[in-house]
Design an enzyme around this catalytic site. Structure first.
Site, PDB file in Angstrom:
ATOM      1  N   HIS A 108       0.666  -1.140  -0.049  1.00 50.40           N
ATOM      2  CA  HIS A 108       0.101  -0.037  -0.100  1.00 50.40           C
ATOM      3  C   HIS A 108       0.840   1.276   0.063  1.00 50.40           C
ATOM      4  CE1 HIS A 108      -3.461   2.683   0.378  1.00 50.40           C
ATOM      5  NE2 HIS A 108      -3.778   2.081   1.476  1.00 50.40           N
ATOM      6  N   ARG A 151     -16.521  -0.779  -3.541  1.00 51.04           N
ATOM      7  CA  ARG A 151     -18.007  -0.894  -2.939  1.00 51.04           C
ATOM      8  C   ARG A 151     -19.041  -1.327  -3.743  1.00 51.04           C
ATOM      9  NH1 ARG A 151     -15.000   3.863  -1.951  1.00 51.04           N
ATOM     10  NH2 ARG A 151     -15.020   5.020   0.021  1.00 51.04           N
ATOM     11  N   TYR A 161      -1.137   7.353   3.182  1.00 54.87           N
ATOM     12  CA  TYR A 161      -0.406   6.513   4.364  1.00 54.87           C
ATOM     13  C   TYR A 161       1.217   6.618   4.353  1.00 54.87           C
ATOM     14  CZ  TYR A 161      -4.975   5.387   4.911  1.00 54.87           C
ATOM     15  OH  TYR A 161      -6.437   5.495   5.189  1.00 54.87           O
TER      16      TYR A 161
END
Length: 437
Positions: free
Chosen positions: A214, A400, A219
């Site tokens: 990631h 989603r 992040y």
């Protein structure tokens, strides 16, 4: 026949659910198999990592996956999604977004991942895991525990670690709801590189098929890329080469820790949507051209697919979401890679909801010849199709929409007129061509 190497009985579906029953010249690319290293996926639909905030925040099972994750991840695989990703998984305790995130910093957490792997493999799917460190966006409360519409710092009473949040520099993501991070020392960086490698080894031991690093959404690794969040003056800050140094060290360590035949993906924030802001005019920002240059370095490092996302690194981002907002960037990245002959594959993610849209992303638009086009324009369109330059990605990642419709792959196949395998237990409910749904 039972599925092989599974510690329980389950009828084997052959070929796996979501496979085109017959692959010929009329089969859409979306339902053609894709082989990456030693792993073959029955179609080009992958489930993106989705944080569930459903792991224990304290006690002996902290960070471990549970039967909930088996249900959550197993259903899309049962219904034909070829690769399902476990959510962003902390490689260190302070690398989680929230106290309720999953982790893989301890051997005790292997068993929970193995249970998910067994469930996914039992129905013919492949399991991926996204290894992550939240960096300066760590130690916040789960969304369902915090204030509506925002994030709240998780305190020690909430099992958080607000005084042990790390970042590229001591710059908080926001003055509201986030802790002020400590600028990482070089030893911190070295230890975190090793933590990624150790977590990758545990994932291999648990039976995972694909590793994704990631490097997006503000992040830790993403925050090192941007001069807005990385204002270091050492070897890990300043120039483009210095800002990507830490992510490259993580890539190298993870690649060395996993089998040669295991695919390695990297999720990138392709742009932080800050180009026109005053902050970026003063300090610069991370944008698509830099992402392309970064992508060009990945294949020689052992990365097989770049997962093209965006945003998340600055609260003032000027993000305008529409159906093509990230897919168009993936297309630019893929075109640039093809121009230099790079074998790096590209994944597209974001606002992919419809069958024809998904089909066009991996093979180019089917509506090429429009009314009013000149002969030269028609010739160029035909050339682009032949050379594949209008292809946006080699695979799509759905998040989603699979939460709303776990059977989305089967519905897409039906709408595209593709006869695909269903799980043997669900044969009585199969969509029949000619019917309406």
């Amino acid at each position: 026949m039972t599925a092989p190497k599974i510690p329980f009985y389950i009828p084997q579906t052959t070929p796996p659910p979501g496979s085109a029953v017959k692959v010929d010249s009329s089969t859409p690319t979306l339902f053609r198999p894709l082989t990456i290293r030693d792993v073959t996926f029955q179609n080009r639909v992958f489930m993106a990592p989705l944080c569930m905030f459903s792991a224990a925040s304290s006690g002996p099972a902290v960070g471990s996956l549970t039967p909930y994750h088996v249900m959550h991840l197993g259903h899309p695989a049962l219904k034909g999604t070829s690769l399902v990703f476990i959510e962003a998984t902390g490689v260190t305790p302070n690398g989680r977004i929230s106290p309720n995130d999953s982790g893989l910093w301890d051997d005790a957490q292997i068993e929970g991942v193995r249970a998910v792997a067994d469930a996914i493999h039992a129905v013919g799917g492949k399991l991926g895991i996204q290894l992550a460190h939240a960096g300066r966006k760590a130690s916040v409360l789960s969304p369902y525990l915090g204030k509506p519409g925002g994030m709240d710092v998780a305190t020690e009473e909430d099992f958080g670690w607000p005084n042990n949040v790390h970042g590229a520099s001591a710059i908080p993501w926001s003055s509201k709801g986030y802790a002020v991070p400590k600028e990482m020392t070089k030893q911190d960086i070295k230890d975190t590189v090793q933590a990624f490698a150790d977590a990758a080894k545990r994932a291999v031991a648990a039976g995972v098929d694909v590793i994704e690093i990631h490097g997006a959404h503000g992040y830790l690794l993403s925050s090192f890329n941007s001069p807005l969040s990385n204002q270091r003056t050492d070897d890990y800050g300043g120039s483009f080469e210095n800002r990507i140094r830490f992510p490259i060290e993580v890539i190298q360590a993870v690649r060395a820790a996993i089998p040669e035949g295991m695919p390695l993906f990297y999720r990138v924030t392709s742009t932080e949507w800050m180009e026109d802001t005053e902050e970026a005019k003063q300090l610069g920002s991370w944008d698509v051209p830099q992402s392309i240059e970064f992508a060009k370095l990945m294949a020689p490092l052992g990365v097989d697919l770049i997962d093209v996302s965006s945003g998340g690194n600055h609260e003032k981002q000027q993000l305008k979401i529409h159906s093509d907002y990230q897919v168009s960037i993936a297309r630019k990245v893929r075109k640039a890679l093809k121009e230099i002959g790079s074998p790096l594959l590209v994944g597209a993610v974001g606002m992919i909801t419809e069958a024809e849209q998904a089909k066009d992303i991996v093979e180019g638009s089917t509506s090429k010849l429009e009314n009013g086009m000149t002969e030269e324009e028609e010739a160029q369109k035909a050339k682009d199709l032949l050379e594949g330059s209008e292809i946006s990605a080699d695979a799509i990642l759905i998040g989603r929409q699979l939460m709303r419709e776990p059977e989305w792959v089967l519905r897409v196949a039906f709408r595209l007129g593709v006869d695909v395998q269903w799980p043997v237990q669900f044969g009585r409910g199969r969509f029949l061509q000619g019917s309406k749904i």
